[in-house]
Design an enzyme around this catalytic site. Structure first.
Site, PDB file in Angstrom:
ATOM      1  N   LYS A 299       0.837  -1.216   0.000  1.00  0.00           N
ATOM      2  CA  LYS A 299       0.000   0.000   0.000  1.00  0.00           C
ATOM      3  C   LYS A 299       0.862   1.253   0.000  1.00  0.00           C
ATOM      4  CE  LYS A 299       1.091   1.078   4.405  1.00  0.00           C
ATOM      5  NZ  LYS A 299       1.843   2.262   4.810  1.00  0.00           N
TER       6      LYS A 299
ATOM      7  N   ASP B 131      -1.633  -2.616   9.582  1.00  0.00           N
ATOM      8  CA  ASP B 131      -1.890  -2.502   8.141  1.00  0.00           C
ATOM      9  C   ASP B 131      -2.506  -3.761   7.535  1.00  0.00           C
ATOM     10  OD1 ASP B 131      -0.822   0.051   8.122  1.00  0.00           O
ATOM     11  OD2 ASP B 131       1.180  -0.609   7.532  1.00  0.00           O
TER      12      ASP B 131
END
Ligand code: C5P
Length: 351
Positions: free
Chosen positions: A11, A163
């Site tokens: 990401k 995350d």
């Protein structure tokens, strides 16, 4: 033997707002994740012996295009990571009690062999470790027929790393608390192209947060999510004006050479540049794929002048560059392993 292949994306944070730390020492976050096309692949196999074992093969992303390139040096460097710290192993272990509760697979006395194929640079601020965990959760869910929903996997994933839910979900999402309480933004179709400058040296996340506190940065009260989703998920020129990372100043304070890499990207046509998460990866937003490739070429041609002089205070050697697109799909079971994985797995078995 049963085998399942799963993958999960890395990401970038399109926005990362950071508040003052709470009593637990953690900083509250308001962040917008965009999953990118660099992916980790996990091959999970049942084995007769109990226990979870892991092999990790590390690849460099291709400089511009094509398949990841096996990196024996990076693979050796990671070989010393104790299994209990490996997020893939921790993810598989976290599912064991759930499997036992369903009395599937003989209370999980049977073991699992995980092979993790890493293409997301480690310690780069792109959630490579979290993607290992996300891909493993999806693979083991399938291998053991656990039937867990995406939300149940996210609940387990959150205990492994902040995350992990974003890597499971993919696409574009807004995260609050530690960035792990997610709201998915419905896809709008615009594609973003990123040039990524991968630094040779990692940057420790706790060190960046410590520097953030030392510099007295951060809002006491984080702004509420104001929902500029149409711009964040819109054409690159709109996104360029919305990019913000509260950790950038702290990361740049620790590693001054990163700014030079960003400026070189601007000079090569980037619409904007940012530190990815807590860094040190520099992510430059390009107008399109060709522009992203040109920015990488400029970096490799020496856009970061000081990189040639190790004595310079802002010496910042580049480990490589990569082009990635986003938003990318979340963690998923793959029908088959990509060719570059099959090739490398069979040659490492032959050794
Ligand atoms: O999430 P992770 O375990 O990688 O975080 C490492 C360290 O970074 C934490 O122990 C904490 O010091 C710092 N951190 C923080 N606030 C966050 C995330 C991490 O202070 N939201």
């Amino acid at each position: 033997m049963r085998e399942v292949v799963a993958s999960a994306p890395g990401k970038v944070n399109l926005q990362l707002r950071v508040g003052h730390p709470g009593p637990d020492g953690y900083h509250p976050l308001l962040t917008v994740f965009e999953a990118i096309s660099l992916r980790e692949y996990v091959v999970a196999r049942t084995r007769r012996q109990p226990g979870i074992v892991v092999d990790t093969l590390v690849y460099r992303p291709p400089a511009h295009d094509g398949a990841p390139i096996f990196a024996p040096d990076l693979t050796r460097a990671l070989a010393d990571l104790p299994a209990e710290q490996h997020l893939a192993v921790r993810a598989a272990k976290a599912l064991q009690p759930l499997a036992a509760a369903r009395s599937a697979w003989g209370a999980t006395s049977a073991g699992i062999h995980l092979t993790v194929h890493k293409t997301i640079p480690a310690a780069g601020g792109m959630a490579g470790g979290s993607a290992d965990a996300a891909a493993t959760l999806v693979a083991v869910n399938e291998l053991w027929d656990l039937g867990l929903t995406g939300e149940q996997l996210a609940a387990v994933g959150r205990t492994l790393g902040a995350d992990v839910p974003a890597c499971l979900l993919g696409g574009t999402s807004v995260g609050v608390d530690r960035g792990d309480r997610l709201t998915e933004l419905p896809p709008r179709g615009a594609e973003h192209w990123w040039s990524l400058a991968l630094c040779e040296r990692g940057l420790s996340t706790p060190a960046v947060f410590r520097e953030f506190d030392r510099l007295g940065l951060g809002a006491a009260d984080l702004p509420a999510w104001a929902g500029a989703a149409d711009r964040l998920q819109g054409p690159a020129v709109d996104l360029a004006a919305e990019i913000v990372n509260d950790l950038a100043e702290a990361a740049l304070s620790l590693r001054r050479g990163l700014a030079r890499i960003g400026e070189a990207a601007r000079a090569a046509g980037a619409l904007a540049w940012m530190i990815s998460g807590s860094g040190p990866t520099v992510a430059a937003l390009a107008a399109d794929r060709e522009s992203a490739q040109r920015i990488c070429a400029a970096w490799l041609a020496g856009g970061t002048e000081s990189a040639r002089d190790p004595a310079a205070p802002d010496f910042e050697p580049l480990g490589g560059t990569a082009v990635a697109s986003g938003p990318a799909p979340g963690a998923r079971v793959e029908g088959a392993a990509p060719v570059w994985i099959t090739r490398e797995t069979s040659s490492s078995r032959a050794k």
